[in-house]
Design a protein around this motif. Structure first.
Motif, PDB file in Angstrom:
ATOM      1  N   LYS A  63       0.826  -1.206   0.000  1.00 38.21           N
ATOM      2  CA  LYS A  63       0.000   0.000   0.000  1.00 38.21           C
ATOM      3  C   LYS A  63       0.863   1.260   0.000  1.00 38.21           C
ATOM      4  CE  LYS A  63      -4.089  -1.878   2.253  1.00 38.21           C
ATOM      5  NZ  LYS A  63      -4.962  -1.820   3.431  1.00 38.21           N
ATOM      6  N   ILE A  64       1.905   1.243   0.791  1.00 43.56           N
ATOM      7  CA  ILE A  64       2.805   2.401   0.845  1.00 43.56           C
ATOM      8  C   ILE A  64       3.498   2.594  -0.498  1.00 43.56           C
ATOM      9  CG2 ILE A  64       4.941   3.275   1.882  1.00 43.56           C
ATOM     10  CD1 ILE A  64       3.989   2.039   4.517  1.00 43.56           C
ATOM     11  N   PHE A  65       3.921   1.493  -1.132  1.00 45.37           N
ATOM     12  CA  PHE A  65       4.571   1.583  -2.430  1.00 45.37           C
ATOM     13  C   PHE A  65       3.625   2.195  -3.465  1.00 45.37           C
ATOM     14  CE2 PHE A  65       5.500  -0.239  -6.623  1.00 45.37           C
ATOM     15  CZ  PHE A  65       6.784   0.240  -6.794  1.00 45.37           C
ATOM     16  N   ARG A  66       2.348   1.753  -3.456  1.00 46.11           N
ATOM     17  CA  ARG A  66       1.376   2.312  -4.402  1.00 46.11           C
ATOM     18  C   ARG A  66       1.131   3.794  -4.150  1.00 46.11           C
ATOM     19  NH1 ARG A  66      -3.414  -1.715  -3.881  1.00 46.11           N
ATOM     20  NH2 ARG A  66      -2.040  -2.790  -2.482  1.00 46.11           N
ATOM     21  N   LEU A  67       1.061   4.187  -2.883  1.00 47.72           N
ATOM     22  CA  LEU A  67       0.861   5.603  -2.571  1.00 47.72           C
ATOM     23  C   LEU A  67       2.058   6.445  -3.000  1.00 47.72           C
ATOM     24  CD1 LEU A  67      -0.807   5.424   0.951  1.00 47.72           C
ATOM     25  CD2 LEU A  67      -1.836   6.281  -1.159  1.00 47.72           C
ATOM     26  N   GLU A  68       3.264   5.932  -2.781  1.00 46.90           N
ATOM     27  CA  GLU A  68       4.461   6.660  -3.206  1.00 46.90           C
ATOM     28  C   GLU A  68       4.508   6.769  -4.722  1.00 46.90           C
ATOM     29  OE1 GLU A  68       7.623   4.407  -1.490  1.00 46.90           O
ATOM     30  OE2 GLU A  68       7.572   5.530   0.395  1.00 46.90           O
ATOM     31  N   HIS A  69       4.159   5.695  -5.406  1.00 47.71           N
ATOM     32  CA  HIS A  69       4.165   5.690  -6.859  1.00 47.71           C
ATOM     33  C   HIS A  69       3.128   6.666  -7.389  1.00 47.71           C
ATOM     34  CE1 HIS A  69       5.201   4.053 -10.741  1.00 47.71           C
ATOM     35  NE2 HIS A  69       3.905   3.847 -11.002  1.00 47.71           N
ATOM     36  N   LYS A  70       1.952   6.670  -6.768  1.00 46.07           N
ATOM     37  CA  LYS A  70       0.868   7.572  -7.180  1.00 46.07           C
ATOM     38  C   LYS A  70       1.248   9.034  -6.902  1.00 46.07           C
ATOM     39  CE  LYS A  70      -4.078   8.235  -6.545  1.00 46.07           C
ATOM     40  NZ  LYS A  70      -5.270   7.788  -5.802  1.00 46.07           N
ATOM     41  N   ALA A  71       1.887   9.300  -5.800  1.00 46.32           N
ATOM     42  CA  ALA A  71       2.291  10.669  -5.462  1.00 46.32           C
ATOM     43  C   ALA A  71       3.423  11.144  -6.360  1.00 46.32           C
ATOM     44  CB  ALA A  71       2.744  10.737  -3.999  1.00 46.32           C
ATOM     45  N   GLY A  72       4.248  10.232  -6.851  1.00 43.66           N
ATOM     46  CA  GLY A  72       5.350  10.599  -7.732  1.00 43.66           C
ATOM     47  C   GLY A  72       4.856  11.010  -9.110  1.00 43.66           C
ATOM     48  N   LYS A  73       3.729  10.494  -9.558  1.00 40.32           N
ATOM     49  CA  LYS A  73       3.182  10.847 -10.868  1.00 40.32           C
ATOM     50  C   LYS A  73       2.533  12.217 -10.860  1.00 40.32           C
ATOM     51  CE  LYS A  73       2.382   6.321 -12.882  1.00 40.32           C
ATOM     52  NZ  LYS A  73       1.393   5.409 -13.473  1.00 40.32           N
TER      53      LYS A  73
END
Length: 74
Positions: A63-73
């Motif tokens: 979940k944290i990885f997905r949030l970081e990936h989403k915030a990076g875009k």
């Protein structure tokens, strides 16, 4: 960093002396649980708890990885 190594080394040395002092004592509770066959219940309980913790941590990491990936875009 050099000043930190000395106290850590002393703590490790003194804690090892304490562990060596406890090695000669016999644990009666473990013998009773083993004799009655209840030790397997304890082991199964520990395995269930550790498995649940590992699954929880893996899911949280995803979940944290997905949030970081989403915030990076964004």
């Amino acid at each position: 960093m050099k000043h930190i190594k000395n106290p850590i080394l002393l703590v490790l040395i003194f804690s090892s002396f304490e562990l060596l002092g406890q090695a000669n004592e016999k644990v009666e509770m473990a013998d009773v649980l083993r004799r009655d066959g209840k030790i397997y219940t304890v082991v199964i309980g520990l395995v269930v708890i550790l498995t649940a913790m590992i699954i929880l941590l893996v899911r949280l990491d995803r979940k944290i990885f997905r949030l970081e990936h989403k915030a990076g875009k964004e």
